[in-house]
Scaffold this active site. Structure first.
Site: not given
Ligand code: TYM
Length: 346
Positions: A211, A115, A208
């Site tokens: 967004k 990032k 991957k």
């Molecule tokens: P974020 O917002 O990037 O994504 C949310 C969830 O979607 C999953 N994900 C995917 N799974 C499969 N294939 C993909 N291409 C894909 N893109 C996204 C992510 O693995 C995630 O589960 N750091 C985290 C948010 C967070 C969080 C937490 C999660 C903050 N605090 C505590 C769990 C527990 C994030 O940026 O997810």
């Protein structure tokens, strides 16, 4: 037997639309776990501001992502649904855990490297310490299970390391506070399962789905209408061979592998069964079936998101209620943390 009650915590960032990766990698498990576990689902707005967000866009995105949670089937009567910034214990605990975590641990985080890009000096400090806030989110509720996609695995390992180090560093104080086994925090288990834990871009099976990809054709957004979904699947990149009839034949064929995984996850079937049905046939036949399936599964979700976006007052009331319920769990845990680390608590 663990003394900790099974409790689920997970979250998504309110930065743009949710997409198929979020849905298949995490949301499907979130929905199922509501029936078997106590669940807490967070809209992680404090994580979102680690990169610049226009305030008015952020405010709208928090409501939109909450609307998407509800439209997918999260039920505020079964689960706690809230936005992170309304529970100040997250930030407080992140500070304390930031004094437990080691610089070397954070330096290994691959997501920061991706990032921040080439100009690391220009990245925000929040982007760097992001995984510590994520650890606070989870262990501040004594959460035992964290359903996420594959890309969050390293962050979950860090959360486990931080929980274990806190228990070791403060072992004596933890025992003095009445936890005779010396375990104050629970090391959370990642829950990464299903045929689509890493959904790839529809334009490039080695990247991957995300967004931030500039091409909207690379992803299915949960808000896409039926025509858009069908068009994106028709245009999805494939190779020249027909689909194989066995799983082994997907090796080295990232696009075929991705589309088969997506079909399996959306239909609830195994990859083997999907290949038994569509293997050796024309790719176009499989793509048409996948487009129909995706429209049938995602179309109603998109419609419901739109309806809920028109009822902001309801969506905000869900967040208010959820934040109060979340705080009722986190506040006593963080109060104990203050005592354990030696602060004067009056
Ligand atoms: P974020 O917002 O990037 O994504 C949310 C969830 O979607 C999953 N994900 C995917 N799974 C499969 N294939 C993909 N291409 C894909 N893109 C996204 C992510 O693995 C995630 O589960 N750091 C985290 C948010 C967070 C969080 C937490 C999660 C903050 N605090 C505590 C769990 C527990 C994030 O940026 O997810």
């Amino acid at each position: 037997m663990s003394k900790f009650v099974p409790r689920v915590f997970s979250g998504m960032q309110p930065t743009g639309n949710l997409h198929l990766g979020n849905y298949l990698g995490a949301m499907l498990n979130w929905i199922h776990m509501q029936d078997t576990h106590e669940c807490i689902y967070c809209v992680v707005d404090m994580h979102a501001i680690t990169v610049w967000q226009e305030p008015k866009d952020l405010r709208r995105a928090i409501v939109d992502v909450t609307a998407a949670y509800l439209a997918c089937g999260l039920d505020p009567r079964k689960s706690i649904i809230f936005n992170q910034s309304q529970v100040p214990e997250h930030a407080e605990l992140a500070w304390i855990l930031g004094c437990v975590a080691r610089l070397g641990w954070l330096n290994r985080m691959t997501q920061f490297k991706e990032k921040a890009g080439k100009d690391k000096e220009a990245a925000s400090i929040g982007l760097y310490t992001y995984p510590v806030l994520m650890a606070a989110d989870i262990i501040g509720y004594h959460a035992t299970h964290v359903p996420v996609g594959e890309d969050q695995k390293q962050h979950l390992e860090l959360a486990r390391d931080i929980a274990n180090k806190f228990n070791l560093d403060f072992a004596e104080a933890i025992k003095a506070a009445g936890f005779e086994d010396g375990q104050f925090f629970v090391a959370p288990e990642p829950y990464i399962t299903g045929p689509a834990t890493r959904v790839m871009s529809l334009r490039d099976g080695t990247k991957k789905m995300s967004k931030s990809d500039p091409s909207d054709l690379s992803r299915l957004n949960l808000t896409d209408d039926a025509d858009t979904i069908a068009k994106k699947i028709r245009k999805a990149k494939t190779d020249a061979e027909p689909l194989p009839s066995e799983k082994d034949g997907l090796k080295g064929r990232p696009e075929a592998d991705n589309l088969t995984g997506i079909y399996a996850a959306l239909s609830g079937e195994t990859v083997e069964k999907v290949l038994a049905q569509y293997g050796d046939g024309q790719f176009s036949v499989f793509k048409n079936a996948l487009a129909d399936l995706a429209v049938a599964k995602l179309g109603p979700v998109g419609g419901e998101i739109q309806r809920l976006q028109g009822d902001r007052a309801y969506v905000e009331s869900v967040l208010k209620d959820g934040s109060e319920r979340a705080r009722a769990i986190a506040a006593p845990i963080v109060k104990q943390v203050r005592e354990i680390v030696g602060f004067v608590v009056s």
